[in-house]
Design a protein around this motif. Structure first.
Motif, PDB file in Angstrom:
ATOM      1  N   PHE A   1       0.775  -1.200  -0.038  1.00  7.13           N
ATOM      2  CA  PHE A   1       0.118   0.096  -0.087  1.00  7.13           C
ATOM      3  C   PHE A   1       0.706   1.343  -0.119  1.00  7.13           C
ATOM      4  O   PHE A   1       1.829   1.316   0.907  1.00  7.13           O
TER       5      PHE A   1
ATOM      6  N   ARG B   1      -2.606   6.500   0.176  1.00  7.94           N
ATOM      7  CA  ARG B   1      -3.924   6.487   0.001  1.00  7.94           C
ATOM      8  C   ARG B   1      -4.519   4.936  -0.053  1.00  7.94           C
ATOM      9  O   ARG B   1      -5.821   4.753   0.333  1.00  7.94           O
ATOM     10  N   ARG B   2      -3.928   3.972  -0.474  1.00  9.92           N
ATOM     11  CA  ARG B   2      -4.501   2.694  -0.444  1.00  9.92           C
ATOM     12  C   ARG B   2      -4.576   2.198   0.918  1.00  9.92           C
ATOM     13  O   ARG B   2      -5.573   1.303   1.340  1.00  9.92           O
TER      14      ARG B   2
ATOM     15  N   HIS C   1      -7.847   0.842   2.900  1.00  6.34           N
ATOM     16  CA  HIS C   1      -7.641  -0.617   3.415  1.00  6.34           C
ATOM     17  C   HIS C   1      -7.993  -0.354   5.026  1.00  6.34           C
ATOM     18  O   HIS C   1      -8.975  -1.208   5.691  1.00  6.34           O
TER      19      HIS C   1
ATOM     20  N   VAL D   1      -9.436  -3.121   0.078  1.00  8.83           N
ATOM     21  CA  VAL D   1      -9.448  -1.853  -0.238  1.00  8.83           C
ATOM     22  C   VAL D   1     -10.507  -1.084  -0.564  1.00  8.83           C
ATOM     23  O   VAL D   1     -10.973  -1.306  -1.701  1.00  8.83           O
TER      24      VAL D   1
ATOM     25  N   THR E   1     -12.064   1.838  -2.622  1.00  8.44           N
ATOM     26  CA  THR E   1     -11.777   2.886  -3.604  1.00  8.44           C
ATOM     27  C   THR E   1     -12.278   4.037  -3.887  1.00  8.44           C
ATOM     28  O   THR E   1     -12.080   4.807  -4.630  1.00  8.44           O
TER      29      THR E   1
END
Length: 202
Positions: free
Chosen positions: A42, A45-46, A50, A73, A75
């Motif tokens: 990650f 942002r990811r 998550h 995750v 999004t």
């Protein structure tokens, strides 16, 4: 992970961990979202997506559902909306887990059927470790309250074997040797296979 679970109620610890991570999320700047994190899967942002997903999964598990119905995750959260999304997910999760009977009810997180207290223990670990990842990546204080981290570390050592590791059942990298000056949150992250060496500037 093994099915060993503490006989205490881990929910107060989980609540404190969620609060700590919520505060970290609020301090993430827009220009930090593409930074790498110690969790090599990650970027920031990811990782934020998550973190929200883990709370949603905890809710689904407590309600008797299948955690895979929540993506690993999320999004669809705007860049300035992670804090609100995390708090909203937390509120929804507690509407399920405030039920004391769930502590001894068998539920099925991704690592297999365990009593509810074991599931919360697992998500406590994930919350603190990924909170550490986020703090390291964004230059924040990466140590949660010592008593919180020490309790989580004790639980993690009972629940997550040092070896073997890997695969779906024990999805952790090898234990990282902690530095002599590592605090309890960093030692927890190290036990979970996370290291500062993959973070910016390390």
């Amino acid at each position: 992970m093994t099915n060993t679970a503490t006989h205490t109620d881990p929910r107060p610890l989980y609540r404190d961990a969620l609060t700590w991570v919520s505060e970290l999320i609020d301090e993430v700047a827009a220009d930090q979202l593409t930074l790498p994190t110690p969790c090599t899967e990650f970027d920031v942002r990811r990782l934020l997506g998550h973190l929200v997903a883990t709370v949603e999964r905890a809710r689904v598990i407590g309600a008797g559902g299948e955690p895979a119905t929540i993506p690993l995750v999320l999004t669809d959260i705007p860049d300035d909306g992670y804090g609100n999304a995390y708090r909203a997910a937390t509120d929804r999760m507690w509407s399920v887990w405030n039920d004391d009977t769930l502590l001894d009810t068998e539920v099925t997180p991704p690592w297999g059927a365990v009593p509810g207290r074991g599931a919360i223990g697992g998500y406590l670990n994930e919350t603190l470790v990924h909170g550490w990842d986020l703090a390291v990546a964004t230059g924040q204080n990466a140590e949660a309250a010592p008593e919180l981290a020490e309790a989580a570390l004790s639980m993690a050592r009972a629940m997550i074997p040092a070896s073997p590791r890997g695969g779906d059942f024990i999805p952790f990298d090898e234990v990282v040797e902690s530095s002599v000056d590592a605090g309890p949150t960093e030692r927890l992250a190290n036990w979970s296979g996370h290291s500062r060496k993959t973070s910016p500037g390390q």
